[in-house]
Design a protein around this motif. Sequence first.
Motif, PDB file in Angstrom:
ATOM      1  N   ARG A 142       3.888   1.527  -1.318  1.00 36.44           N
ATOM      2  CA  ARG A 142       4.454   1.701  -2.655  1.00 36.44           C
ATOM      3  C   ARG A 142       3.412   2.258  -3.617  1.00 36.44           C
ATOM      4  NH1 ARG A 142       8.791   0.376  -6.249  1.00 36.44           N
ATOM      5  NH2 ARG A 142       8.306   1.868  -7.893  1.00 36.44           N
ATOM      6  N   ASN A 143       2.179   1.791  -3.513  1.00 37.00           N
ATOM      7  CA  ASN A 143       1.101   2.316  -4.366  1.00 37.00           C
ATOM      8  C   ASN A 143       0.879   3.800  -4.099  1.00 37.00           C
ATOM      9  OD1 ASN A 143       0.682  -0.188  -5.562  1.00 37.00           O
ATOM     10  ND2 ASN A 143      -0.964  -0.752  -4.141  1.00 37.00           N
ATOM     11  N   ASP A 195       3.563   5.896  -5.722  1.00 32.19           N
ATOM     12  CA  ASP A 195       3.349   6.052  -7.164  1.00 32.19           C
ATOM     13  C   ASP A 195       2.220   7.026  -7.484  1.00 32.19           C
ATOM     14  OD1 ASP A 195       5.369   4.225  -7.606  1.00 32.19           O
ATOM     15  OD2 ASP A 195       4.014   2.505  -7.776  1.00 32.19           O
ATOM     16  N   GLU A 196       1.229   7.116  -6.578  1.00 32.35           N
ATOM     17  CA  GLU A 196       0.053   7.942  -6.846  1.00 32.35           C
ATOM     18  C   GLU A 196       0.204   9.392  -6.384  1.00 32.35           C
ATOM     19  OE1 GLU A 196      -2.997   5.810  -4.823  1.00 32.35           O
ATOM     20  OE2 GLU A 196      -2.934   4.083  -6.202  1.00 32.35           O
ATOM     21  N   ALA A 200       0.835  -1.200   0.000  1.00 30.03           N
ATOM     22  CA  ALA A 200       0.000   0.000   0.000  1.00 30.03           C
ATOM     23  C   ALA A 200       0.873   1.255   0.000  1.00 30.03           C
ATOM     24  CB  ALA A 200      -0.924   0.002   1.210  1.00 30.03           C
TER      25      ALA A 200
END
Length: 427
Positions: free
Chosen positions: A219-220, A223-224, A217
């Motif tokens: 890492r996501n 990226d976002e 979560a």
Amino acid sequence: MVHTHFQHQPGSQKKKPLLFPPMAANILRKNSRFTCSLRPFSNAAATTDTSLPSTILCAATISRIKSSIREESNPDRLVDLFKSAATTPLFYGDRVIYKITIQKLARARRPDLIELLLEHQITNSSTPKSEGFLMRIISLYGGASMPDHAASTFDRIAVRRSERSLCALLSALLKCGQHARVLETFKKAERVLGVAPGIASCNILLRSLCEDGNVVAARNMLDEMPQSDLMPDINSYNMVLNGYLKEKKEEGFEELLQELTKKKMDANVSTYNCRIAHLCSKGRTFEAEELLDVMVSKGICPNVFSFNTLIDGFCNEGDACSAMRVFRRIHVMKNRDSSVASTNYTTYIVLLGCLVEKAEFDSALEICNLCLSKKWVPPFQAVKGLIHGLIKNSNVKEAKNVVEEMRRAVKGDSIEAWKNAEGEFAF
């Protein structure tokens, strides 16, 4: 605030103002160390400027109260000492004394006294109600594992809240291990709390996710972030790198390092520490030590974590001599550059245990003596191993010296335990 009392009757002269608030006076009477000369405001100043405090403790008295707080072990007396001076600027501006007091009360398991003391700070008319001061209260509640009180203090910030106070609240919740609550607070920050999260807030959430074992979560989210016009900084990447380390996900760790290289982001000491820890965990501590030279060549000063990770890595590989070499290297670097981090208790304990295990008793004696000189008591098991080793090698005099030093160093409940340990030695 306790106001100065002037008792004035017709035909009589005004009495001098009280020099101490009643609570402070009672405490000072019980402790002669607090006696010092005081300089009250003149009567003219007291009558023409109502913003000035009407009772003043001199700087020397404040200093002595702070000193007594550091020494006091009784929770109730600790609170009395604190409150006796807490509304004086010389006192409430001292962050360290606040932290020491709350830590002592937390160790004594007295949340009731912590609430009493900090509530007194919030409500007393003499203390500032700035965002910064209330942020300190929030942080103190976090350190005392009182998340509800931290949140209620945040709600009481009357001025327009900034991201700084949001970070204080998120950090307090993180200290308390309230990971779900960190996420919930972050999500409602702008809509409910009126504070738009920035990079600093995002980094706290990234750390929370990783500490909660949810690096995917994190890492996501990394990226976002650009989609919300928030560009991750090097600290954002460090949080996720630490998350991969914790969960031992080597592939994700390596991919994120490559991404850092492609983006040409400047690594800092935390980035290098992640890399050092990663190599040490794979039994490649010699390679990890080479990164120390790379850091220094780039003007990045290693910290105590850098050194301790290398020492721990060599110890785990059974290489006590290399661990000792790193220890000596710290002091060489420190002599050349005072900004280099000093060793801490962990450094000595890990190294001492390894040296004893590998029968490097001369070096172990050096580390033990250095540890005791700093008034740090090493673990009994390691010290017993050292003494037995010294006796076996006919170094009886050195063994007896260690026993004597330990006898002087141990305190409290440990005294009896050390006496029992001494019975094992055959001198």
